[in-house]
Scaffold this motif. Structure first.
Motif, short mmCIF file in Angstrom:
data_model
loop_
_atom_site.label_atom_id
_atom_site.label_comp_id
_atom_site.label_asym_id
_atom_site.label_seq_id
_atom_site.Cartn_x
_atom_site.Cartn_y
_atom_site.Cartn_z
N ALA A 13 0.81 -1.21 0.00
CA ALA A 13 0.00 0.00 0.00
C ALA A 13 0.85 1.27 0.00
N ASN A 14 2.05 1.20 0.52
CA ASN A 14 2.82 2.42 0.78
C ASN A 14 3.93 2.68 -0.23
N ILE A 15 3.84 2.15 -1.43
CA ILE A 15 4.87 2.43 -2.43
C ILE A 15 4.24 3.03 -3.68
N LYS A 16 5.07 3.67 -4.47
CA LYS A 16 4.60 4.23 -5.73
C LYS A 16 4.31 3.08 -6.69
N ARG A 17 3.16 3.11 -7.32
CA ARG A 17 2.73 2.03 -8.20
C ARG A 17 2.47 2.52 -9.61
N ASN A 18 2.49 1.59 -10.52
CA ASN A 18 2.12 1.87 -11.90
C ASN A 18 0.60 1.88 -11.99
N PRO A 19 -0.03 3.03 -12.23
CA PRO A 19 -1.50 3.07 -12.27
C PRO A 19 -2.09 2.30 -13.45
N LYS A 20 -1.26 1.92 -14.40
CA LYS A 20 -1.75 1.19 -15.57
C LYS A 20 -1.52 -0.32 -15.45
N PHE A 21 -1.08 -0.78 -14.28
CA PHE A 21 -0.84 -2.22 -14.13
C PHE A 21 -2.15 -2.97 -14.39
N PRO A 22 -2.13 -4.05 -15.15
CA PRO A 22 -3.36 -4.69 -15.64
C PRO A 22 -4.05 -5.65 -14.66
N TYR A 23 -4.32 -5.21 -13.43
CA TYR A 23 -5.03 -6.08 -12.49
C TYR A 23 -6.39 -6.49 -13.05
N ARG A 24 -7.09 -5.55 -13.65
CA ARG A 24 -8.42 -5.85 -14.20
C ARG A 24 -8.33 -6.97 -15.24
N GLU A 25 -7.34 -6.88 -16.12
CA GLU A 25 -7.17 -7.89 -17.16
C GLU A 25 -6.82 -9.26 -16.56
N ILE A 26 -6.00 -9.26 -15.51
CA ILE A 26 -5.65 -10.51 -14.85
C ILE A 26 -6.91 -11.16 -14.27
N ILE A 27 -7.72 -10.37 -13.60
CA ILE A 27 -8.97 -10.88 -13.02
C ILE A 27 -9.90 -11.39 -14.11
N ASP A 28 -10.05 -10.63 -15.17
CA ASP A 28 -10.95 -11.04 -16.26
C ASP A 28 -10.44 -12.28 -16.99
N ASN A 29 -9.14 -12.36 -17.21
CA ASN A 29 -8.58 -13.49 -17.97
C ASN A 29 -8.52 -14.78 -17.18
N TYR A 30 -8.24 -14.70 -15.88
CA TYR A 30 -8.04 -15.91 -15.09
C TYR A 30 -9.23 -16.25 -14.20
#
Length: 84
Positions: A13-30
């Motif tokens: 939670a406390n680090i700078k993240r890539n806002p474009k990381f494809p979590y949505r795609e991972i959830i949808d694909n798997y």
């Protein structure tokens, strides 16, 4: 909680993240039924944008971490190491 052949997602939670990381795609694909969010911190899970879709597996020991990772089909996690 069954972790065998699951995809584990870990995100601090406390680090700078890539806002474009494809979590949505991972959830949808798997499929959300095949994914667990893993962390030793409730805050990490609370700040995960897809927490309402993915169950939380809270680990308390390194042995639990290693066992879960060894049982998983894939691990999606933050990379971390000391700065050089």
């Amino acid at each position: 909680m069954n972790k065998k052949n699951k995809i584990l997602i870990q995100r601090k939670a406390n680090i700078k993240r890539n806002p474009k990381f494809p979590y949505r795609e991972i959830i949808d694909n798997y499929g959300k039924e095949n994914i667990l969010f893993i962390s030793s911190s409730d805050i990490d899970y609370e700040e995960f944008p897809y927490k309402d879709e993915i169950p939380f597996y809270k680990v308390k020991t390194l042995d639990e971490w290693f066992t879960a990772m060894n049982s998983a089909s894939m691990v999606v996690a933050n990379l971390s190491a000391p700065a050089v």
